[in-house]
Design a protein around this motif. Structure first.
Motif, PDB file in Angstrom:
ATOM      1  N   ALA A 125       0.841  -1.208   0.000  1.00  0.00           N
ATOM      2  CA  ALA A 125       0.000   0.000   0.000  1.00  0.00           C
ATOM      3  C   ALA A 125       0.869   1.250   0.000  1.00  0.00           C
ATOM      4  CB  ALA A 125      -0.923  -0.006   1.224  1.00  0.00           C
ATOM      5  N   ALA A 126       1.968   1.207   0.767  1.00  0.00           N
ATOM      6  CA  ALA A 126       2.885   2.357   0.813  1.00  0.00           C
ATOM      7  C   ALA A 126       3.446   2.617  -0.579  1.00  0.00           C
ATOM      8  CB  ALA A 126       4.011   2.109   1.811  1.00  0.00           C
ATOM      9  N   ALA A 127       3.839   1.537  -1.255  1.00  0.00           N
ATOM     10  CA  ALA A 127       4.417   1.684  -2.599  1.00  0.00           C
ATOM     11  C   ALA A 127       3.398   2.298  -3.553  1.00  0.00           C
ATOM     12  CB  ALA A 127       4.887   0.325  -3.120  1.00  0.00           C
ATOM     13  N   ALA A 128       2.152   1.849  -3.459  1.00  0.00           N
ATOM     14  CA  ALA A 128       1.114   2.355  -4.358  1.00  0.00           C
ATOM     15  C   ALA A 128       0.844   3.841  -4.078  1.00  0.00           C
ATOM     16  CB  ALA A 128      -0.173   1.538  -4.188  1.00  0.00           C
ATOM     17  N   ALA A 129       0.732   4.196  -2.805  1.00  0.00           N
ATOM     18  CA  ALA A 129       0.449   5.591  -2.448  1.00  0.00           C
ATOM     19  C   ALA A 129       1.598   6.496  -2.875  1.00  0.00           C
ATOM     20  CB  ALA A 129       0.219   5.698  -0.939  1.00  0.00           C
ATOM     21  N   GLU A 130       2.809   6.029  -2.606  1.00  0.00           N
ATOM     22  CA  GLU A 130       4.014   6.775  -2.966  1.00  0.00           C
ATOM     23  C   GLU A 130       4.053   7.052  -4.475  1.00  0.00           C
ATOM     24  OE1 GLU A 130       7.322   4.686  -0.971  1.00  0.00           O
ATOM     25  OE2 GLU A 130       8.069   4.434  -3.002  1.00  0.00           O
ATOM     26  N   GLY A 131       3.827   5.993  -5.252  1.00  0.00           N
ATOM     27  CA  GLY A 131       3.860   6.136  -6.715  1.00  0.00           C
ATOM     28  C   GLY A 131       2.770   7.067  -7.215  1.00  0.00           C
ATOM     29  N   ALA A 132       1.574   6.965  -6.579  1.00  0.00           N
ATOM     30  CA  ALA A 132       0.448   7.812  -6.999  1.00  0.00           C
ATOM     31  C   ALA A 132       0.759   9.280  -6.742  1.00  0.00           C
ATOM     32  CB  ALA A 132      -0.815   7.391  -6.244  1.00  0.00           C
ATOM     33  N   VAL A 133       1.326   9.583  -5.584  1.00  0.00           N
ATOM     34  CA  VAL A 133       1.636  10.978  -5.247  1.00  0.00           C
ATOM     35  C   VAL A 133       2.742  11.506  -6.166  1.00  0.00           C
ATOM     36  CG1 VAL A 133       2.542  12.511  -3.451  1.00  0.00           C
ATOM     37  CG2 VAL A 133       0.872  10.749  -2.853  1.00  0.00           C
ATOM     38  N   VAL A 157      -7.006   2.251  -2.622  1.00  0.00           N
ATOM     39  CA  VAL A 157      -6.040   1.168  -2.848  1.00  0.00           C
ATOM     40  C   VAL A 157      -6.694  -0.155  -2.477  1.00  0.00           C
ATOM     41  CG1 VAL A 157      -3.791   0.238  -2.209  1.00  0.00           C
ATOM     42  CG2 VAL A 157      -4.113   2.723  -2.342  1.00  0.00           C
ATOM     43  N   PHE A 158      -6.705  -1.064  -3.437  1.00  0.00           N
ATOM     44  CA  PHE A 158      -7.335  -2.371  -3.208  1.00  0.00           C
ATOM     45  C   PHE A 158      -6.271  -3.467  -3.139  1.00  0.00           C
ATOM     46  CE2 PHE A 158      -8.955  -6.399  -4.836  1.00  0.00           C
ATOM     47  CZ  PHE A 158      -9.981  -6.636  -3.931  1.00  0.00           C
ATOM     48  N   ILE A 159      -6.193  -4.129  -1.979  1.00  0.00           N
ATOM     49  CA  ILE A 159      -5.279  -5.276  -1.853  1.00  0.00           C
ATOM     50  C   ILE A 159      -6.112  -6.444  -1.348  1.00  0.00           C
ATOM     51  CG2 ILE A 159      -3.173  -6.167  -0.786  1.00  0.00           C
ATOM     52  CD1 ILE A 159      -2.207  -3.276  -0.546  1.00  0.00           C
ATOM     53  N   ASP A 160      -6.258  -7.434  -2.227  1.00  0.00           N
ATOM     54  CA  ASP A 160      -7.152  -8.561  -1.999  1.00  0.00           C
ATOM     55  C   ASP A 160      -6.882  -9.242  -0.653  1.00  0.00           C
ATOM     56  OD1 ASP A 160      -9.251  -9.996  -2.764  1.00  0.00           O
ATOM     57  OD2 ASP A 160      -8.240 -11.118  -4.385  1.00  0.00           O
ATOM     58  N   GLY A 161      -7.890  -9.314   0.187  1.00  0.00           N
ATOM     59  CA  GLY A 161      -7.799 -10.091   1.427  1.00  0.00           C
ATOM     60  C   GLY A 161      -6.954  -9.475   2.520  1.00  0.00           C
ATOM     61  N   ALA A 162      -6.452  -8.252   2.337  1.00  0.00           N
ATOM     62  CA  ALA A 162      -5.552  -7.681   3.339  1.00  0.00           C
ATOM     63  C   ALA A 162      -6.303  -6.938   4.429  1.00  0.00           C
ATOM     64  CB  ALA A 162      -4.558  -6.740   2.671  1.00  0.00           C
ATOM     65  N   ASP A 163      -5.650  -6.851   5.581  1.00  0.00           N
ATOM     66  CA  ASP A 163      -6.200  -6.136   6.728  1.00  0.00           C
ATOM     67  C   ASP A 163      -6.231  -4.632   6.427  1.00  0.00           C
ATOM     68  OD1 ASP A 163      -6.740  -5.402   9.458  1.00  0.00           O
ATOM     69  OD2 ASP A 163      -4.608  -4.890   9.597  1.00  0.00           O
ATOM     70  N   SER A 164      -7.403  -4.017   6.641  1.00  0.00           N
ATOM     71  CA  SER A 164      -7.516  -2.621   6.221  1.00  0.00           C
ATOM     72  C   SER A 164      -6.661  -1.685   7.079  1.00  0.00           C
ATOM     73  CB  SER A 164      -8.973  -2.168   6.192  1.00  0.00           C
ATOM     74  OG  SER A 164      -9.493  -2.191   7.489  1.00  0.00           O
ATOM     75  N   GLY A 165      -6.380  -2.089   8.331  1.00  0.00           N
ATOM     76  CA  GLY A 165      -5.494  -1.289   9.182  1.00  0.00           C
ATOM     77  C   GLY A 165      -4.098  -1.213   8.586  1.00  0.00           C
ATOM     78  N   ALA A 166      -3.628  -2.354   8.085  1.00  0.00           N
ATOM     79  CA  ALA A 166      -2.288  -2.394   7.494  1.00  0.00           C
ATOM     80  C   ALA A 166      -2.233  -1.544   6.222  1.00  0.00           C
ATOM     81  CB  ALA A 166      -1.904  -3.843   7.168  1.00  0.00           C
ATOM     82  N   ILE A 167      -3.285  -1.647   5.428  1.00  0.00           N
ATOM     83  CA  ILE A 167      -3.314  -0.846   4.192  1.00  0.00           C
ATOM     84  C   ILE A 167      -3.310   0.639   4.547  1.00  0.00           C
ATOM     85  CG2 ILE A 167      -4.580  -0.341   2.058  1.00  0.00           C
ATOM     86  CD1 ILE A 167      -5.795  -3.124   2.210  1.00  0.00           C
ATOM     87  N   GLU A 168      -4.122   0.984   5.526  1.00  0.00           N
ATOM     88  CA  GLU A 168      -4.212   2.387   5.960  1.00  0.00           C
ATOM     89  C   GLU A 168      -2.848   2.913   6.420  1.00  0.00           C
ATOM     90  OE1 GLU A 168      -6.936   4.402   5.960  1.00  0.00           O
ATOM     91  OE2 GLU A 168      -5.858   6.045   6.941  1.00  0.00           O
ATOM     92  N   GLY A 170       0.072   1.824   5.624  1.00  0.00           N
ATOM     93  CA  GLY A 170       0.942   1.915   4.448  1.00  0.00           C
ATOM     94  C   GLY A 170       0.649   3.167   3.634  1.00  0.00           C
ATOM     95  N   ILE A 171      -0.630   3.452   3.458  1.00  0.00           N
ATOM     96  CA  ILE A 171      -1.018   4.636   2.675  1.00  0.00           C
ATOM     97  C   ILE A 171      -0.452   5.902   3.311  1.00  0.00           C
ATOM     98  CG2 ILE A 171      -2.984   6.117   2.068  1.00  0.00           C
ATOM     99  CD1 ILE A 171      -4.619   3.543   1.594  1.00  0.00           C
ATOM    100  N   ARG A 172      -0.583   6.026   4.617  1.00  0.00           N
ATOM    101  CA  ARG A 172      -0.093   7.248   5.292  1.00  0.00           C
ATOM    102  C   ARG A 172       1.421   7.381   5.121  1.00  0.00           C
ATOM    103  NH1 ARG A 172      -3.877   8.830   3.901  1.00  0.00           N
ATOM    104  NH2 ARG A 172      -5.755   7.786   4.611  1.00  0.00           N
TER     105      ARG A 172
END
Ligand code: BES
Ligand code: ZN
Ligand code: ZN
Length: 504
Positions: A125-133, A157-168, A170-172
């Motif tokens: 998620a961090a990689a995706a957010a970083e690339g998007a910005v 950001v959609f990551i199949d089956g992942a915990d939304s806390g972890a995605i969140e 990563g995004i930050r």
């Protein structure tokens, strides 16, 4: 751009367009693509079967979905990402970036991206957010017409089956890192008149206040007191005074790093005309980006201040203009560096090493035990490595390996050049201890050999980013112009080091 977690299934996400990674030669007959193909009305299968898109890196296919398709989004972007076996964190960043830039160009305002990499969801998620910005940056800051005004307002950001806390989480993190890369790129892009050494110090002050870093800026009088004759020799020709910026991040609960104080030193020449050894006029305007090494350090420190790792980090940025005038240093002049070493200035255009010499010495005085310096130092590095790899050289193989490996993780390439002691012969002077150029052969190496004279007693690595700091052409995931090379690598080094230290 607001970035959020896509909860539930991707087709249920309330956005205008979906952006989905497609691997080389992948078909829609199984797995994720098959599942998504239903809600997309069979269009994925149709595109892939027609071989309009074969999943090669950089390929895209943009499709309008029929009103009868039962997902929420009405548009779909398939993004080719190449071989599945080579697909990694760095590719995710580029995939998200390509999605943002392509869909922005189609006037889409909200998107959901599916990077489709297995592994640590927070990191992906961090990689995706970083690339998007990073993809949102353009160099048209001073245009008043034909400026890119369109924006992606919301990205999920959609990551199949992942915990939304972890995605969140990563995004930050990714957002902070992406914004810091863009901060560096914006600085690198500034014309000389809009970013003098004084203004660079002012921007560093703003960063320090915003991110909880301590800051000290040495003016020329203090440099004089410190005996920084090498740095000061470069600003003599300019009406703008030199500045030496010191940023320090100190964590609240510090993990004692057994390896001592890690520090970053970056060349901040806000305009390099060459000085009395004047450069040819062609492309001289680009020498506004000769402060990229310094901007890289400030950008990385910005992220470090916000991410709050558990180890201390020092940032040192010597800033100066390099201009000719009646007061300028002349070829043949001898200057004395802070360490007492005397330098014969053969060519005033080899000024980066002169300011770095005193900055490295000062970093040592402040307690640095490991130093990574970075600079747009030599034209020769483009001849050796082009715009693909930055050069890395140094005296400590462990530190060099750390940089290369952190770079690999974030998608920044560093290639090591040798630094045998024989090269130092080329910078021996007849009149002083050393001279600031080493002849035509191995220009990138002799520049590093010069810096090595000031980096004794510490672990040291040097990055020559002259060939990689500025992109002559746009990429699908990034505008042309300042690339932000090495910002992500520096942050990654600190993140890794903090994790290691916390464990031991
Ligand atoms: N800032 C330049 C190096 C550079 C060149 C950066 C092209 C980005 C793109 C540096 O100060 C310089 O002029 N180096 C000289 C050194 C030479 C005089 C030994 C060079 O590379 O020509
Ligand atoms: Zn120069
Ligand atoms: Zn320069």
């Amino acid at each position: 751009m607001q970035i959020e977690v896509a909860s539930g299934s991707i087709q249920e996400t309330n956005v205008q367009a979906l952006a989905v990674a497609v691997f080389k030669d992948e078909k829609a007959d199984e797995g994720f693509l098959k599942e998504l193909d239903g809600p997309c009305g069979g269009m994925i299968k149709s595109v892939l079967d027609s071989e309009e898109l074969k999943g090669k890196e950089g390929e895209t296919a943009f499709i309008h979905l029929s009103e009868t398709a039962n997902g929420k989004a009405r548009r779909l972007l398939l993004v080719g990402v190449g071989d599945r076996s080579e697909y990694n964190r760095a590719s995710v960043s580029e995939m998200a970036g390509a999605a943002v830039r392509t869909l922005r160009g189609k006037n889409v305002k909200s998107i959901a991206v599916a990077p489709r990499l297995d592994g640590n969801a927070e990191d992906i998620a961090a990689a995706a957010a970083e690339g998007a910005v990073i993809a949102t940056f353009d160099l048209d800051k001073y245009r008043t017409v034909d400026k890119e005004e369109r924006q992606i307002e919301r990205l999920a950001v959609f990551i199949d089956g992942a915990d939304s806390g972890a995605i969140e989480r990563g995004i930050r993190r990714g957002q902070i890192i992406g914004e810091s890369v863009n901060f560096t790129r914006d600085m690198a892009n500034e014309p000389g008149a809009y970013l003098t050494p004084t203004m660079m110090a002012d921007r560093a002050r703003e960063v320090a206040n915003e991110c909880g870093l301590s800051i000290d800026v040495l003016d020329e009088a203090r440099m004089e007191q410190e005996g920084m004759g090498s740095l000061l020799s470069v600003s003599r020709g300019s009406d703008e005074p030199a500045k030496l910026i010191i940023l320090k991040y100190s964590p609240v609960n510090e993990d004692e790093d057994s390896k001592g104080l890690l520090s970053f030193v970056g060349k901040g020449i806000t305009f390099d005309s060459g000085g009395i050894s004047l450069k040819p006029g062609e492309n001289m305007e680009l020498m506004k980006y000769d402060m990229t090494g310094g901007a890289t350090v400030i950008g990385a420190m910005r992220a470090i201040g916000k991410l709050k790792p558990s180890i201390s980090v020092l940032g040192v940025v010597p800033c100066s203009e390099n201009l000719p005038s009646g007061k300028a240093t002349k070829p043949g002049d001898v200057v004395r560096a802070m360490t007492g070493k005397t330098i014969e200035v053969i060519n005033t255009d080899a000024e980066g090493r002169l300011i770095l010499a005193d900055a490295i010495a000062y970093a040592k005085k402040l307690g640095a035990t490991r130093i990574v310096d970075m600079a747009t130092l030599t034209g020769a590095v483009s001849i050796a490595l082009g715009d693909v790899n930055a050069a890395i050289l140094g005296t400590d193989q462990e530190l060099i390996d750390e940089v290369i490996s952190a770079g690999k993780e974030v998608g920044e390439k560093f290639w090591q050049l040798p630094l045998d002691k024989e090269y130092s012969k080329q910078i021996k002077s007849d009149i002083a201890d050393i001279k600031n150029v080493g002849g035509r052969k191995a220009g990138t190496i002799t520049a590093a050999a010069f810096l090595k004279e000031f980096a004794d007693g510490v672990a040291w690595a040097h990055l020559d980013i002259a060939g990689t700091a500025w992109g002559d052409e746009a990429k699908p995931f990034r505008s042309k112009g300042p690339t932000g090379i090495a910002v992500r690598t520096l942050i990654k080094i600190v993140e890794r080091e903090a994790l290691k230290t916390a464990k031991t």
